[in-house]
Scaffold this motif. Structure first.
Motif, mmCIF file in Angstrom:
data_model
loop_
_atom_site.group_PDB
_atom_site.id
_atom_site.type_symbol
_atom_site.label_atom_id
_atom_site.label_comp_id
_atom_site.label_asym_id
_atom_site.label_seq_id
_atom_site.Cartn_x
_atom_site.Cartn_y
_atom_site.Cartn_z
ATOM 1 N N THR A 1 0.830 -1.192 0.000
ATOM 2 C CA THR A 1 0.000 0.000 0.000
ATOM 3 C C THR A 1 0.870 1.249 0.000
ATOM 4 O O THR A 1 2.083 1.179 0.159
ATOM 5 N N ASP A 2 0.224 2.359 -0.165
ATOM 6 C CA ASP A 2 0.882 3.651 -0.027
ATOM 7 C C ASP A 2 1.077 3.913 1.460
ATOM 8 O O ASP A 2 0.478 3.253 2.304
ATOM 9 N N ASN A 3 1.879 4.881 1.810
ATOM 10 C CA ASN A 3 2.217 5.119 3.214
ATOM 11 C C ASN A 3 1.224 6.025 3.932
ATOM 12 O O ASN A 3 1.419 7.214 4.056
ATOM 13 N N GLY A 4 0.159 5.448 4.432
ATOM 14 C CA GLY A 4 -0.803 6.190 5.242
ATOM 15 C C GLY A 4 -1.737 7.068 4.435
ATOM 16 O O GLY A 4 -1.434 7.469 3.321
ATOM 17 N N GLY A 5 -2.876 7.361 5.042
ATOM 18 C CA GLY A 5 -3.848 8.233 4.400
ATOM 19 C C GLY A 5 -3.536 9.697 4.640
ATOM 20 O O GLY A 5 -2.901 10.064 5.622
ATOM 21 N N ALA A 6 -3.983 10.535 3.732
ATOM 22 C CA ALA A 6 -3.763 11.987 3.856
ATOM 23 C C ALA A 6 -4.653 12.549 4.952
ATOM 24 O O ALA A 6 -5.850 12.292 4.991
ATOM 25 N N LEU A 7 -4.055 13.302 5.855
ATOM 26 C CA LEU A 7 -4.795 13.916 6.945
ATOM 27 C C LEU A 7 -5.387 15.253 6.502
ATOM 28 O O LEU A 7 -4.852 15.914 5.614
ATOM 29 N N ALA A 8 -6.476 15.628 7.151
ATOM 30 C CA ALA A 8 -7.115 16.918 6.831
ATOM 31 C C ALA A 8 -6.189 18.058 7.231
ATOM 32 O O ALA A 8 -5.692 18.103 8.341
ATOM 33 N N LEU B 1 -11.130 20.275 0.230
ATOM 34 C CA LEU B 1 -9.798 20.748 -0.157
ATOM 35 C C LEU B 1 -8.659 19.877 0.376
ATOM 36 O O LEU B 1 -7.584 19.850 -0.198
ATOM 37 N N GLY B 2 -8.878 19.192 1.464
ATOM 38 C CA GLY B 2 -7.813 18.412 2.087
ATOM 39 C C GLY B 2 -8.201 16.967 2.261
ATOM 40 O O GLY B 2 -9.331 16.576 2.029
ATOM 41 N N GLY B 3 -7.246 16.165 2.692
ATOM 42 C CA GLY B 3 -7.518 14.762 2.944
ATOM 43 C C GLY B 3 -8.416 14.598 4.158
ATOM 44 O O GLY B 3 -8.527 15.479 4.994
ATOM 45 N N ALA B 4 -9.046 13.476 4.257
ATOM 46 C CA ALA B 4 -9.919 13.205 5.395
ATOM 47 C C ALA B 4 -9.765 11.754 5.827
ATOM 48 O O ALA B 4 -10.716 11.111 6.222
ATOM 49 N N ALA B 5 -8.555 11.229 5.745
ATOM 50 C CA ALA B 5 -8.316 9.822 6.072
ATOM 51 C C ALA B 5 -8.188 9.623 7.572
ATOM 52 O O ALA B 5 -7.855 10.535 8.309
ATOM 53 N N SER B 6 -8.440 8.413 7.991
ATOM 54 C CA SER B 6 -8.200 8.001 9.371
ATOM 55 C C SER B 6 -7.257 6.813 9.336
ATOM 56 O O SER B 6 -7.525 5.818 8.653
ATOM 57 N N ASN B 7 -6.166 6.907 10.038
ATOM 58 C CA ASN B 7 -5.211 5.804 10.129
ATOM 59 C C ASN B 7 -5.310 5.132 11.500
ATOM 60 O O ASN B 7 -4.379 4.484 11.938
ATOM 61 N N GLY C 1 -0.210 10.352 9.691
ATOM 62 C CA GLY C 1 -0.644 9.957 8.365
ATOM 63 C C GLY C 1 0.416 10.334 7.352
ATOM 64 O O GLY C 1 1.576 10.575 7.706
ATOM 65 N N LYS C 2 0.016 10.401 6.113
ATOM 66 C CA LYS C 2 0.939 10.729 5.029
ATOM 67 C C LYS C 2 1.753 11.980 5.369
ATOM 68 O O LYS C 2 1.235 12.935 5.923
ATOM 69 N N PHE C 3 3.024 11.949 5.056
ATOM 70 C CA PHE C 3 3.980 13.043 5.298
ATOM 71 C C PHE C 3 4.331 13.222 6.774
ATOM 72 O O PHE C 3 4.846 14.249 7.161
ATOM 73 N N GLY D 1 1.249 6.013 11.613
ATOM 74 C CA GLY D 1 0.207 6.170 10.603
ATOM 75 C C GLY D 1 0.735 6.644 9.262
ATOM 76 O O GLY D 1 0.050 6.556 8.248
ATOM 77 N N GLY D 2 1.956 7.149 9.239
ATOM 78 C CA GLY D 2 2.549 7.623 7.991
ATOM 79 C C GLY D 2 3.599 6.701 7.413
ATOM 80 O O GLY D 2 4.005 6.851 6.267
ATOM 81 N N VAL D 3 4.045 5.728 8.211
ATOM 82 C CA VAL D 3 5.143 4.887 7.714
ATOM 83 C C VAL D 3 4.835 3.389 7.744
ATOM 84 O O VAL D 3 5.510 2.623 7.068
ATOM 85 N N ARG D 4 3.845 2.954 8.509
ATOM 86 C CA ARG D 4 3.515 1.525 8.570
ATOM 87 C C ARG D 4 2.506 1.202 7.477
ATOM 88 O O ARG D 4 1.486 1.864 7.335
#
Length: 102
Positions: free
Chosen positions: A40-47, A54-60, A66-68, A73-76
């Motif tokens: 998978t990609d590294n985590g969902g984009a956070l708001a 306009l922004g991410g709305a993921a929950s890890n 999360g991402k970045f 939540g950004g690296v696992r």
């Protein structure tokens, strides 16, 4: 729900294409020397804004970040490796350590 439908369709398409790729590799007698790595990609984009459009709305959850970010939540991520080249003792096992792909 509309976003879930799009995500479901995307996963179905990936599943179909991976199946076709594996079938083609078997028909060309390439499967016996192939390593398949899916991850998978590294985590969902956070708001980053209050406007969800306009922004991410993921929950890890339950992982923090999360991402970045450098939190879990950004690296696992989840992934899998399949190959006839894997030793029999490693097949069907899980790795809980660190791994790097470049």
């Amino acid at each position: 729900l509309a976003k879930c439908g799009i995500y479901s369709k995307m996963l179905t398409k990936v599943d179909s294409l991976v199946g076709k790729l594996i079938h083609q590799m078997k028909s060309l007698d390439m499967w016996h020397s192939t390593v398949v790595l899916l991850h998978t990609d590294n985590g969902g984009a956070l708001a980053w804004t209050k406007d969800a459009r306009l922004g991410g709305a993921a929950s890890n959850y339950p992982l923090r970040g999360g991402k970045f970010t450098l939190w879990d939540g950004g690296v696992r991520i989840r992934g899998m490796v399949h190959s006839p080249l894997l030793p029999a003792l490693r097949r069907g096992t899980a790795w809980h350590g660190l791994m790097h792909i470049s």
